[in-house]
Design a protein around this motif. Structure first.
Motif, PDB file in Angstrom:
ATOM      1  N   CYS A   1       0.849  -1.193   0.000  1.00  0.00           N
ATOM      2  CA  CYS A   1       0.000   0.000   0.000  1.00  0.00           C
ATOM      3  C   CYS A   1       0.888   1.246   0.000  1.00  0.00           C
ATOM      4  CB  CYS A   1      -0.902  -0.035   1.227  1.00  0.00           C
ATOM      5  SG  CYS A   1      -1.543   1.562   1.688  1.00  0.00           S
TER       6      CYS A   1
ATOM      7  N   TRP B   1       0.350   4.179   1.133  1.00  0.00           N
ATOM      8  CA  TRP B   1       0.268   5.075   2.281  1.00  0.00           C
ATOM      9  C   TRP B   1       0.980   4.561   3.515  1.00  0.00           C
ATOM     10  CZ3 TRP B   1      -1.239   9.394   0.325  1.00  0.00           C
ATOM     11  CH2 TRP B   1      -2.086   9.373  -0.782  1.00  0.00           C
TER      12      TRP B   1
ATOM     13  N   MET C   1      -2.336   1.504  -4.493  1.00  0.00           N
ATOM     14  CA  MET C   1      -2.899   2.572  -3.657  1.00  0.00           C
ATOM     15  C   MET C   1      -3.515   2.035  -2.364  1.00  0.00           C
ATOM     16  SD  MET C   1      -1.931   5.207  -5.073  1.00  0.00           S
ATOM     17  CE  MET C   1      -2.767   6.509  -4.187  1.00  0.00           C
ATOM     18  N   CYS C   2      -3.908   0.768  -2.376  1.00  0.00           N
ATOM     19  CA  CYS C   2      -4.533   0.177  -1.187  1.00  0.00           C
ATOM     20  C   CYS C   2      -4.501  -1.336  -1.360  1.00  0.00           C
ATOM     21  CB  CYS C   2      -5.979   0.664  -1.076  1.00  0.00           C
ATOM     22  SG  CYS C   2      -6.944  -0.096   0.243  1.00  0.00           S
ATOM     23  N   THR C   3      -4.366  -2.078  -0.269  1.00  0.00           N
ATOM     24  CA  THR C   3      -4.375  -3.536  -0.398  1.00  0.00           C
ATOM     25  C   THR C   3      -5.724  -4.028  -0.920  1.00  0.00           C
ATOM     26  OG1 THR C   3      -5.000  -3.721   1.922  1.00  0.00           O
ATOM     27  CG2 THR C   3      -2.654  -3.996   1.389  1.00  0.00           C
TER      28      THR C   3
ATOM     29  N   GLY D   1      -0.286  -3.688   4.029  1.00  0.00           N
ATOM     30  CA  GLY D   1      -0.905  -2.365   3.986  1.00  0.00           C
ATOM     31  C   GLY D   1      -1.063  -1.752   5.357  1.00  0.00           C
ATOM     32  N   CYS D   2      -2.004  -0.843   5.429  1.00  0.00           N
ATOM     33  CA  CYS D   2      -2.226  -0.065   6.644  1.00  0.00           C
ATOM     34  C   CYS D   2      -2.773  -0.935   7.776  1.00  0.00           C
ATOM     35  CB  CYS D   2      -3.235   1.035   6.359  1.00  0.00           C
ATOM     36  SG  CYS D   2      -2.756   2.112   5.000  1.00  0.00           S
TER      37      CYS D   2
ATOM     38  N   CYS E   1      -6.834   2.323   7.160  1.00  0.00           N
ATOM     39  CA  CYS E   1      -6.906   2.310   5.691  1.00  0.00           C
ATOM     40  C   CYS E   1      -7.442   3.655   5.185  1.00  0.00           C
ATOM     41  CB  CYS E   1      -7.820   1.162   5.223  1.00  0.00           C
ATOM     42  SG  CYS E   1      -8.058   1.120   3.438  1.00  0.00           S
ATOM     43  N   HIS E   2      -6.759   4.223   4.207  1.00  0.00           N
ATOM     44  CA  HIS E   2      -7.155   5.516   3.661  1.00  0.00           C
ATOM     45  C   HIS E   2      -8.430   5.414   2.833  1.00  0.00           C
ATOM     46  CE1 HIS E   2      -3.326   7.922   4.440  1.00  0.00           C
ATOM     47  NE2 HIS E   2      -3.233   6.787   5.093  1.00  0.00           N
ATOM     48  N   TYR E   3      -8.842   4.211   2.524  1.00  0.00           N
ATOM     49  CA  TYR E   3     -10.082   4.005   1.770  1.00  0.00           C
ATOM     50  C   TYR E   3     -11.086   3.248   2.639  1.00  0.00           C
ATOM     51  CZ  TYR E   3      -6.814   5.553  -1.683  1.00  0.00           C
ATOM     52  OH  TYR E   3      -5.864   6.299  -2.338  1.00  0.00           O
TER      53      TYR E   3
ATOM     54  N   ASN F   1      -8.323  -2.639   3.557  1.00  0.00           N
ATOM     55  CA  ASN F   1      -7.481  -3.682   4.162  1.00  0.00           C
ATOM     56  C   ASN F   1      -8.330  -4.832   4.738  1.00  0.00           C
ATOM     57  OD1 ASN F   1      -8.381  -2.067   6.225  1.00  0.00           O
ATOM     58  ND2 ASN F   1      -6.367  -1.674   7.119  1.00  0.00           N
TER      59      ASN F   1
HETATM   60  S1  FES Z   1      -4.931   2.578   2.092  1.00  0.00           S
HETATM   61 FE1  FES Z   1      -3.423   1.260   2.955  1.00  0.00          FE
HETATM   62  S2  FES Z   1      -4.460  -0.640   3.058  1.00  0.00           S
HETATM   63 FE2  FES Z   1      -5.969   0.718   2.286  1.00  0.00          FE
END
Ligand code: FES
Length: 140
Positions: free
Chosen positions: A13, A15, A41-43, A66-67, A72-74, A78
């Protein structure tokens, strides 16, 4: 002792884990060079097809990271990844790959030390499994 050096495809990820990888690098933390990073951008956007294709194309292991839960930014990407990876472990077994070849972790952006530790752990874990069957078929 085997001189097998695994190739591990890692979906990180942007971020969190990718930033932790960057931090580990700038902090000069040593970790094995076996990881081939794919920044996402995201897992939650790691399509199961990516994992299966990496293994079928000869990767010895796949790491998705990831986060941390709740970060999670979304919102819930995750958590979606966690559900997918659980199912994918069963699916890759049907393809003849040990489920230990696939791993999901959470590494926060400020956790360069944990990043380096997990890269060492994953590399050792895959070394114990020996080269994947798909890689051996490619060599023959
Ligand atoms: S933004 Fe990092 S796992 Fe979703």
């Amino acid at each position: 002792m085997s001189d097998f050096e695994p190739t591990i495809v890692a979906f990180f990820c942007n971020w969190c884990t990718y930033t932790a990888a960057d931090l580990a690098g700038t902090s000069r933390l040593a970790y094995p060079p076996n990881i081939r990073i794919v920044r996402v951008m995201c897992t939650g956007m790691v399509d199961p097809k990516y994992v299966i294709k990496a293994l079928l194309d000869g990767a010895d292991g796949v790491l998705v990271s990831g986060c941390n839960p709740g970060d999670c930014h979304y919102i819930n990407g995750n958590y979606k990844a966690r559900r997918r990876i659980k199912l994918l472990k069963e699916i890759i077994e049907q393809f003849g790959f040990e489920p230990q070849r696939l791993r999901l972790t959470w590494i926060g952006a400020s956790d360069g030390i944990r990043f380096a530790e997990i890269m060492r752990e994953m590399t050792e874990q895959i070394k114990h499994l020996e080269p994947s069957a798909a890689r051996l078929k490619m060599v023959i």
